[in-house]
Design a protein around this motif. Structure first.
Motif, mmCIF file in Angstrom:
data_model
loop_
_atom_site.group_PDB
_atom_site.id
_atom_site.type_symbol
_atom_site.label_atom_id
_atom_site.label_comp_id
_atom_site.label_asym_id
_atom_site.label_seq_id
_atom_site.Cartn_x
_atom_site.Cartn_y
_atom_site.Cartn_z
ATOM 1 N N ALA B 157 49.381 38.421 48.441
ATOM 2 C CA ALA B 157 49.318 39.060 49.751
ATOM 3 C C ALA B 157 49.678 40.537 49.653
ATOM 4 N N TYR B 158 50.743 40.838 48.937
ATOM 5 C CA TYR B 158 51.157 42.234 48.834
ATOM 6 C C TYR B 158 50.188 43.038 47.979
ATOM 7 N N THR B 159 49.567 42.388 47.002
ATOM 8 C CA THR B 159 48.569 43.093 46.203
ATOM 9 C C THR B 159 47.460 43.625 47.111
ATOM 10 N N TYR B 160 46.964 42.746 47.960
ATOM 11 C CA TYR B 160 45.886 43.184 48.853
ATOM 12 C C TYR B 160 46.381 44.237 49.827
ATOM 13 N N ALA B 161 47.551 43.979 50.430
ATOM 14 C CA ALA B 161 48.063 44.928 51.417
ATOM 15 C C ALA B 161 48.224 46.315 50.810
ATOM 16 N N LYS B 165 45.863 49.590 51.483
ATOM 17 C CA LYS B 165 46.516 50.694 52.175
ATOM 18 C C LYS B 165 46.472 51.963 51.334
ATOM 19 N N ASN B 166 46.797 51.811 50.048
ATOM 20 C CA ASN B 166 46.927 53.000 49.221
ATOM 21 C C ASN B 166 45.641 53.439 48.551
ATOM 22 N N PHE B 167 44.774 52.492 48.230
ATOM 23 C CA PHE B 167 43.576 52.872 47.490
ATOM 24 C C PHE B 167 42.295 52.532 48.217
ATOM 25 N N PHE B 171 38.362 43.894 50.701
ATOM 26 C CA PHE B 171 38.815 42.519 50.561
ATOM 27 C C PHE B 171 38.210 41.841 49.334
ATOM 28 N N TRP B 172 36.905 42.010 49.165
ATOM 29 C CA TRP B 172 36.230 41.283 48.095
ATOM 30 C C TRP B 172 36.624 41.776 46.724
ATOM 31 N N VAL B 313 44.807 32.975 47.362
ATOM 32 C CA VAL B 313 44.858 32.628 48.773
ATOM 33 C C VAL B 313 45.836 33.554 49.512
ATOM 34 N N GLY B 314 46.728 34.178 48.750
ATOM 35 C CA GLY B 314 47.617 35.178 49.343
ATOM 36 C C GLY B 314 46.827 36.338 49.921
ATOM 37 N N VAL B 315 45.785 36.741 49.232
ATOM 38 C CA VAL B 315 44.933 37.829 49.720
ATOM 39 C C VAL B 315 44.326 37.426 51.065
#
Ligand SMILES: Nc1ncnc2c1ncn2[C@@H]1O[C@H](COP(=O)(O)OP(=O)(O)OP(=O)(O)O)[C@@H](O)[C@H]1O
Ligand SMILES: [Mg+2]
Lengths: 302, 414, 268
Positions: B157-161, B165-167, B171-172, B313-315
């Motif tokens: 989840a944090y990887t995606y967030a 946000k930063n880069f 999603f895909w 699934v976190g993403v």
């Protein structure tokens, strides 16, 4: 280097460590006999603190005060913790005595979750203020900076408790039976030790120690809630592993080392990461010396 | 009669046991003590009834065990409904197709216009189903008790967030990256700790999850601290703008696809050389290594694969919620996923799915139940271990076809 | 039973010693096994026989001594301190005295585990159901099924192994060990708990394995009738020490062995 600060931290660490040690003893004794991580042990500690809180609350409102309340509350808390420990073993672990290894552990986790939520529902999920029951002793004035009166009580009580435990295990009948069961349960049963009784006794003793810790820490931090058992249990387990699980002096040593390491880490690096130091230590120990500081590595018989 | 007397004693004992906690409540604000005596009566009655039933059940269990032990010949066990279903290819195919159709048209069944609450609930439930299936690999198949599984979920989840946000990554792109990050964490953590005995492993993973949460909470310059990260973009759909309901439906299909993928992958793994090695390791480590299975590698693969799924699934979780904070990744969540695996039956895919849906949907629709749900889960975990350690749906045996049975004698040495 | 002429050496153990804390469970024991041999390791309870197996198969790392193997067609190796799975892969497979099957797996799956080290399907192969995965899976099933037929368990292939009778479980352990394609099979008390009829069948099975699969067999056994009838050579241990070795006839007449066994024989 600020030695005064260091000394302050060390004192705090020893006090904290002796509490960990008290709880760790319960883990270690149970593990030594039935090789189970009694995951719900932290919950027994929490229940001890809660019962003490309730008794103290009733007594305070009816006009008692000070040490009498503390002693009475502690006694009731010990009785209840013992009862809970005993019941817990009977329900959640005894039917699983011969089950695969993972089963009792999962059962223990379930019991832990159950007890935590039971207290939360029966009482409250919020923090409750634990009454201040130890008045400041006058003679403590000069060293109050390092050791408060509560701390002194904690140190005295833990020391006495540990001496009592040592005597119990070394010299009494049940203590000898416990040691025999720990060495070889089958053999102990053959020579007439009532193993079920020994296991119950172990749970009761462990729970009593945890309740003592619960009452002491509650009067030190001044607040309790239904979740305190989780962290405390985890830390105490860490202490038990640190010292070598199944090893009673090891639990005490492990508790002290953990307490000191944690306070030093919190004092010098960052208090927000206090728990990280504890677990970091646990992981390190398990990787470098899985048998713990005082434990002996044993080969599993094949 | 003896039972009745015993149950009566147990009832009394529990009344005593719950006396301070259930009856007394000290109100420290206005200095009052509240006495709730009615609770005590309830406890007594319930404990009496349960104790009675308990003794009966334990007796039956013992009798059954004795029966099995006395019978030297392999007894034809009573086949469960699920086993019979699996043994009948036509029927099982029909059921499967039926389930797939219902899953496909689900959004159109439960929602009209702008009401898409049920879809969102279902997405959350399916996310947990995937988590359950992922943990099923680690705990159910390989027998590695992981109490910190939620940490890998948080990693994803944090990887995606952070990446979005930063880069500004989409999603895909992040979906596989989240999975890989989870796996990376799994490998890095698993490498040193998988040598540990099972129960130590449980505690260390628990510690790891706690550390993860503490770091997320305190390192606020990177992870946003306790407030978390908001404004996480939803999955994009070929650059088209979707309204609220469409977004939910879209996410629903994404998770559904992931569930299907997870089922296919776990089924294939389970019936392969790799999956058998996992199960053997779960059953008996020493025998397993003595049969030539590399323990370190096998454990690590199960652990890393489970972590991969949680990261993946976190993403989706982050994308679905638009917002994440450390509170979504507590021990209780790990415990709940574990409860799914335990309840569903260690290693049983169908069981985990059913348990996952039940555990997530029941509290959602039975609000009264929601309050007591952790209490119930805890009790269920204990009871399952005692009375039905194989779970609701037994891990079914797989039968292998073998038509090429030659004579015994052409089996020469290699 | 006629002893085949001694072929190549397969296993060469010398000076093997194992300490548990203060207890010396094995004290400098030597043992050799040649191609095609059935060798028995006997001794009273607690003599250290199982511990010897554990040291040779890598479950324990011996305190001292040398364990060399000479796999047919490969170079010799010293295997002290090697991991058990490596040793099994090199060609030594064992059974366990207190049965260690995988209880919640089927009989066939138990044997299929033995094929693990002889196959190479990776996670990716399995997920994609690649050609390799399909082929290996089919071969594994076939080979395992054949082994089950050999030990007489083919008709219960789909049962859970925990439901088998004691004797059947022991035979399943043998099949599982054989699935690893060993050149040397180590059997720890294969006849323990079997009735005379089953023991007789086991006797026949072991001899058949030797002749059909060209395996050498090292066997721990308390059933003297079985040992005397099938072994080519016998080693005798007592209190961790090797006290005698020789042909069954020599062992029968060895005064030290008779003395060591007197108690047991008297009871029997
Ligand atoms: N893991 C271990 N730790 C400590 N002592 C051990 C261990 N394994 C074996 N021993 C001891 O080593 C000695 C030899 O045991 P071992 O099991 O090898 O005997 P054995 O010859 O196989 O006996 P049996 O015929 O009863 O199977 C025994 O005294 C036993 O208690
Ligand atoms: Mg033995």
């Amino acid at each position: 280097m600020d030695f005064q600060y260091l000394f302050e931290l060390l004192c705090g660490g020893v006090v904290k460590g002796s509490i960990y040690a008290l709880i760790a003893l319960g883990y270690t004794m149970v593990y030594g006999i039935i090789q189970l991580i009694n995951f719900a042990h932290g919950e027994v500690y929490m229940i001890g603190a809660f019962v003490a809180f309730i008794v103290a609350g009733i007594l305070t409102l009816t006009g008692y005060s000070g040490l009498t309340v503390l002693v009475l509350a502690a006694v009731v808390a010990l009785i209840y913790a013992a009862a809970y420990g005993y019941t817990l073993e009977k329900i959640a672990y005894r039917p699983l005595r011969n089950a695969p290894r993972l089963s009792p552990l999962i059962s223990a986790i379930g019991a832990s979750i159950f007890l935590m939520n039971y207290v939360q529902l029966a009482q409250t999920p919020d923090f409750l203020p634990f009454p201040e029951l130890v008045a400041d002793f006058e003679f403590m004035e000069p060293i109050a900076r390092y050791v408060s009166s509560v701390d002194l009580v904690i140190l005295i009580v833990t020391t006495v408790t540990m001496i009592a435990l040592t005597v119990l295990i070394k010299y009494t009948r049940i203590g000898k039976a416990m040691r025999a069961t720990q060495q070889d349960m089958v053999m102990a049963r053959l020579v007439g030790v009532n193993v079920d009784r020994v296991i119950s006794a172990t749970f009761i003793i462990g729970s009593v120690l945890a309740a003592i810790a619960g009452v002491l820490i509650a009067s030190r931090t001044g607040q309790i809630n239904s979740a305190i058992g989780f962290m405390a249990g985890l830390k105490a387990f860490t202490a038990a592993v640190l010292g070598g699980i199944g090893n009673i002096p090891g639990a005490v040593l492990g508790g002290l080392v953990l307490g000191i390491a944690e306070t030093l880490g919190a004092g010098y690096i960052s208090s927000a990461y206090e728990d990280v130091f504890a677990f970091g230590l646990l992981v390190l120990i398990l990787i470098l010396r899985p048998a713990g500081l005082l434990g002996k590595a044993v080969k599993q018989k094949v | 009669m003896a039972h009745l007397k015993r149950s009566f004693g147990i009832g009394l004992w529990f009344m005593f046991l719950t006396l301070p906690l259930m009856v007394v409540r000290v109100n420290t604000l206005n200095h009052e003590v509240e006495w709730r005596w009615s609770n005590m009566i309830w406890v007594g009655i319930c404990a009496f009834a349960i104790a009675w039933f308990w003794q009966f059940s334990i007796e039956r269990r013992t009798a059954r065990r004795a029966h099995v032990a006395a019978d030297a010949h392999p007894e034809v066990e009573k086949l469960s409904l699920a086993q019979r279903l699996a043994d009948d290819p036509v029927l099982s195919r029909r059921v499967l197709i039926g389930a797939a159709v219902v899953a496909m048209i689900f959004p159109w069944l439960v929602s009209t216009g702008q009401n898409y609450y049920h879809i969102n609930v279902m997405v959350s439930a399916l996310i947990f189903v995937v988590l359950g299936l992922g943990l099923n690999i680690t705990v159910g198949l390989a027998g590695l008790l992981d109490l910190g599984y939620i940490a890998f979920f948080a990693v994803g989840a944090y990887t995606y967030a952070l990446l979005s946000k930063n880069f500004d990554l989409g999603f895909w792109t992040c979906l596989p990256l989240g999975g890989l990050m989870g796996m990376l964490f799994g490998v890095v953590l698993g490498f040193p700790i998988l040598r540990l005995r099972g129960d130590y492993l449980a505690i260390v993973t628990l510690g790891f999850a706690s550390i993860t949460k503490i770091v997320l909470e305190n390192w606020d310059t990177v992870f946003g601290g306790a407030a978390g990260i908001a404004g996480i973009p939803r999955p994009e759909f070929f650059g088209m703008a979707l309204d609220g309901r469409q977004k939910s439906v879209y996410t629903y299909y994404i998770v559904l696809a992931l569930v299907a993928l997870t089922i296919v992958v776990t089924t294939r793994l389970k019936n392969s050389r790799v999956g058998r090695a996992w199960m053997a390791l779960r059953e008996d480590e020493i025998a397993c290594v003595a049969m030539g299975v590399d323990m370190a590698r096998t454990k690590l693969s199960a652990y890393a694969l489970g972590a991969f799924w949680a990261g993946l699934v976190g993403v989706i979780f982050a994308a679905h919620n638009n917002f994440i904070n450390p509170d979504s990744f507590t021990f209780m969540d790990s415990a709940m996923i574990l409860a799914m695996v335990v309840l569903g039956g260690m290693g049983s895919i169908l069981g985990v799915i059913i348990a996952g849906l039940a555990l997530k949907l029941l509290p959602e629709y039975l609000r009264a139940f929601a309050e007591y749900r952790m209490l119930v889960f805890g009790a269920v975990m204990v009871l399952m271990m005692i009375f039905r350690p194989q779970g609701l749906i037994n891990n079914m045996r797989r039968k292998y076809e073998c038509d090429t049975v030659e004579g015994d004698h052409d089996d020469g040495a290699k | 039973m006629t002893a085949p002429s001694k072929g190549r050496k397969l296993l060469e153990v010398s000076g093997l010693t194992m300490d548990f804390g203060g207890l010396r469970a094995i004290d400098s024991v030597g043992l050799d096994i040649f191609e095609g041999e059935i060798v028995a390791l006997i001794g009273p309870n607690g003599a250290g026989k199982t511990t010897f197996f554990n040291c040779v198969t890598g479950i324990y790392e011996p305190t001292a001594g040398e364990v060399m193997i000479h796999p047919p067609g490969e170079k010799s190796r010293r295997i002290n301190g090697m991991k058990p799975n490596r040793i099994t892969t090199l060609g030594m497979a064992r059974t366990f005295q207190n049965i260690r099957l995988f209880p919640a797996m089927t009989v066939l799956e138990n044997v299929m585990i033995g094929r693990h080290c002889r196959t190479g399907t990776s996670i990716l192969d399995a997920i994609l159901n690649s050609r390799r995965a399909v082929r290996e899976e089919r071969e594994t099933v076939e080979k395992s099924y054949r082994l089950l037929k050999k030990v007489g368990l083919a008709d219960v292939a789909d049962e859970f192994s925990r439901n088998l009778s004691y004797g059947a479980q022991r035979r399943l352990e043998i099949a599982r060990a054989m699935a690893t394609d060993p050149f040397l099979l180590l059997l720890d008390e294969p006849a323990a708990g079997m009735n005379p009829q089953e023991t007789l069948e086991l006797d026949e099975l072991i001899v058949r394995i030797r002749s059909e699969d060209k395996l050498a067999i090292l066997l721990i056994e308390h059933d003297m009738k079985l040992v005397m009838s099938i072994s080519d050579r016998i080693y005798v241990m007592e209190y961790g020490k090797e006290i005698a070795q020789g042909t069954p006839r020599e062992i029968k007449e060895n005064p030290r062995v008779i003395e060591a066994y007197l108690g047991e024989e008297a009871h029997a």
